[in-house]
Design an enzyme around this catalytic site. Structure first.
Site, PDB file in Angstrom:
ATOM      1  N   GLU A 123      29.335  -3.492 -35.720  1.00  0.00           N
ATOM      2  CA  GLU A 123      29.151  -4.371 -34.562  1.00  0.00           C
ATOM      3  C   GLU A 123      29.746  -5.764 -34.735  1.00  0.00           C
ATOM      4  OE1 GLU A 123      27.969  -3.883 -31.633  1.00  0.00           O
ATOM      5  OE2 GLU A 123      26.943  -1.968 -31.710  1.00  0.00           O
TER       6      GLU A 123
ATOM      7  N   SER B 282     -35.106   8.625 -43.995  1.00  0.00           N
ATOM      8  CA  SER B 282     -35.532   8.471 -45.398  1.00  0.00           C
ATOM      9  C   SER B 282     -34.513   7.750 -46.264  1.00  0.00           C
ATOM     10  CB  SER B 282     -35.808   9.851 -45.997  1.00  0.00           C
ATOM     11  OG  SER B 282     -36.850  10.508 -45.321  1.00  0.00           O
TER      12      SER B 282
END
Length: 713
Positions: free
Chosen positions: A97, A357
């Protein structure tokens, strides 16, 4: 000078301007251009706000992406970090590019001359002259028409950007905004969507495709037009071979590689954590966590698989933490965030629920600390009446004389309440606060003996935090899913100066819990764990630990409705063991025996520690009238949605009875379910949905009935 030459010069036309005037005009033009650009730059700043409109990211402890969110424009726009982008991709991008990117100032004159000559020679555009800087200018300020005016505007913007940003900043901005098809913008979003990975280590063919896509992102989308995408990729590779950037043999290999036409989903881990962090810091675009992406993914799979086995409407949650540092490494708020049946959007790791519990180990720890008992001390499990509070065991039966060790392992209720009565409920609440957790009593409730059996609310995160006590010799560690500095860690440590338990008591309790047998079908792991089931089968818990890590699991329904038959051991514990097994963690031994701790048989105990005597005032007086039978569960008028397993099987409803004199006779809608039975818990398999009446008759002829309404999922 000859006469003829002199005559020639005299007859030539005079220049319109002298040399000085020409230079002046040139200088004027240059000053005008410079002034015009100065005005342009001063009063027309580049619109860089789009770089602030990024997808929100939630990251794990190592910076890996856990979850991302689209922008307000519904775009996937993730900020690009050049240090986290494959260097080969950068090399190919610039070679293809903008090969002179690091030497020009926004415009590449050589590229402009080449493109102009090609345009004049061929009367059509053969190649462009746009630099990365010019492309960035077009991305931040898109224009519908590609005209010469638009091109000159891009050039001006490119020069402007070069003056305001470094080359790395320009390249990073371009790789953040470059279009890759659909709603994908930037190299990271594209790499994650097309390859399901970050762009840190791209293959050659992947890098070439990502270079080709921004030129024509919609026409080359690999998920829609794979043939076009492959041809564009191969064109980039061919150019790299011609320029000598990539070896021909490597290009040939990459060109022969097939192109995947699938678009992957963005990472969607830790949904509830992400929601919570976004609410806490709505202005932040990046949220860092202490989570581990790999562990998070594994634990989400464990919770999902476990919930699917239990039923389609059940939810589940899990917290996995490092007990030494307090870092939460994985947290799952539900099996399926978008499931309406499970109310999956509710984070059950932070919901207040009854622990059943699960707090008993801390009661026993206080009893050890006070010197009231040792592991082999005998305690009697028998009916008691604590001023009207009559705790019953889960199976509605009693064991008689048992050791403290076995009473905790069997999770017997009467011994736990008797020990809590001896040490004091307020003392237990004080120690829970020392552990840095928040609890909530029922509306109008007080700190009484019921808190020992789940008569308060606590979150899974806080319960898991309490269990770090046993991996840290009695001190809990504040758990968090957000990174902390060293100073912050010290502040958290100093916020809990009082240990939850002393080291000897913590060691005794850990020694008992490590003897708990694994749930059916689970591997025998070197961990200690405890389960809990809340009243009415609403919550099932299991918390386990080794010497370093602690995992907490909750199972139930988000709407707090009952789940007949659900228990901590059958529902939560299997998920706990699977979580440890699939975590990949190296399990550590529990803390070694602290100074002063002793293991003693019953015979070796001093006489005062051989038996813990329950206060005679609490023992049931046989001379008093025996209470009539009462169906404890299900409650009268309850609407119960039955549980269906993944295989389609409907689980039975457990019916529990308290008081009364055995044997008992059970009836359902007038028909005998069980006759002459002594057990206070029976399994009832309904024939279908609808209204049903349960009746129990004891040996004295006294009866109790409840009517309930059953629904099928």
């Amino acid at each position: 000078m000859t006469k003829s030459l002199k005559t020639l010069l005299q007859t030539m036309p005079k220049p319109l301007f002298g040399m000085g005037a020409a230079l002046g005009l040139l200088l004027f033009l240059m000053v005008g251009i410079a002034g015009g650009f100065w005005l342009f730059d001063r009063y027309n700043s580049p619109p860089l706000g789009i770089l602030e409109s990024l997808s929100e990211e939630v990251l794990d402890r190592d910076g890996n992406l856990l979850r991302a969110f689209t922008t307000d424009e519904d775009r996937w726009r993730l900020k690009a970090d050049l240090d986290a982008v494959d260097p080969e991709f950068i090399d190919i991008l610039l070679a293809y590019e903008d090969k002179r990117f690091f030497s020009h100032h926004g415009i590449d004159p050589l590229a402009v001359l080449r493109a102009s000559w090609q345009l004049l020679s061929n009367r059509e555009i053969i190649s462009g002259a746009s630099t990365i800087s010019m492309q960035l200018a077009r991305l931040i300020e898109p224009r519908e028409k590609r005209t010469f005016t638009a091109k000159f505007w891009q050039m001006a913007r490119a020069i402007q950007l070069e003056q305001r940003m470094s080359k790395r900043e320009i390249l990073s901005a371009y790789l953040t905004l470059a279009p890759y098809g659909g709603n994908l913008e930037g190299i990271r979003a594209a790499s994650l969507a097309y390859f399901a990975k970050e762009p840190t280590d791209l293959s050659l063919e992947q890098a070439a495709l990502l270079v080709a896509l921004p030129q024509s992102p919609e026409a080359r989308r690999p998920d829609l037009y794979p043939d076009r995408a492959r041809r564009a990729r191969d064109k980039v590779l061919e150019r790299m071979a011609q320029s000598g950037t990539i070896a021909q043999s490597e290009v040939a290999r990459a060109s022969g590689h097939p192109l995947s036409a699938k678009r992957h989903d963005m990472p969607q881990l830790a949904a509830h954590t992400a929601d919570r962090l976004r609410r806490q810091a709505p202005k932040d675009s990046v949220h860092q966590t202490t989570l581990n992406a790999d562990l998070q993914q594994r634990m989400e799979a464990v919770v999902r698989d476990g919930a699917d086995r239990l039923g389609t409407r059940l939810s589940a949650a899990l917290v996995l933490a490092d007990a030494k540092t307090g870092d939460i490494l994985a947290e799952v708020g539900s099996p399926d965030y978008v499931s309406p049946a499970r109310s999956g959007w509710i984070d059950m790791s932070r919901a207040l629920r009854s622990p059943g519990s699960a707090l008993k180990p801390f009661i026993y720890g206080l009893a050890f600390e006070e010197g009231l008992v040792r592991s082999q001390t005998i305690i009697t499990d028998q009916p008691v009446n604590f001023s009207g509070y009559r705790p019953k065991n889960f199976d509605m039966d009693y064991q008689g004389d048992v050791s403290i060790h076995d009473a905790l392992l069997l999770s017997l209720n009467v011994p736990a309440v008797a020990l809590l009565d001896a040490v004091g409920p307020a003392r237990l609440m004080e120690r829970l606060r020392s552990g840095g957790v928040t609890t909530e009593l029922p509306e109008g409730g007080d700190v009484g003996l019921a808190i020992g059996l789940g008569g308060l609310g606590i979150t899974l995160k806080d319960l898991t935090q309490l269990y770090t006590t046993f991996a840290n010799r009695g001190h809990s560690t504040i758990l968090t899913d957000q990174p902390r500095s060293s100073a912050e860690r010290q502040a958290d440590a100093s916020a809990s100066p009082i240990p939850v338990l002393d080291p000897v008591a913590s060691w005794h309790v850990s020694g008992i819990l490590k003897d708990a047998s694994p749930p059916r079908g689970a591997p025998n792991l070197p961990i200690a764990y405890k389960t809990g089931t809340s009243y009415g089968y609403r919550d099932a818990w299991s918390v386990g630990f080794d010497g370093r890590y602690v995992i907490g699991v909750w199972v139930g329904r988000a709407d707090n409705s009952a789940v007949p038959g659900i228990t901590g051991r059958t529902a939560a514990a299997p998920i706990l063991f699977e979580a440890f097994s699939r975590s990949g963690l190296s399990l550590s031994p529990l803390p070694s025996k602290p100074y002063g701790a002793q293991e003693q048989t019953l015979a070796e105990l001093p006489p005062t520690l051989r038996r813990f005597e329950i206060s005679k005032s609490w023992l049931t007086n046989d001379s008093l009238p025996e209470p009539a039978p009462k169906i404890d569960y299900p409650p009268r008028g309850a609407q119960i949605e039955m549980t269906r397993t993944a295989s389609g099987q409907v689980l039975p409803v457990l019916v529990k009875l308290q008081d009364g004199r055995p044997p008992f006779r059970w009836l359902v809608n007038g028909k005998v379910l069980q006759a002459n039975g002594n057990r206070r818990k029976v399994a009832w398999q309904p024939s279908g949905a609808g209204l049903s009446t349960l009746t129990v008759i004891d040996s004295a002829g006294r009866a109790d009935s409840v009517s309930i309404y059953l629904t099928l999922p």
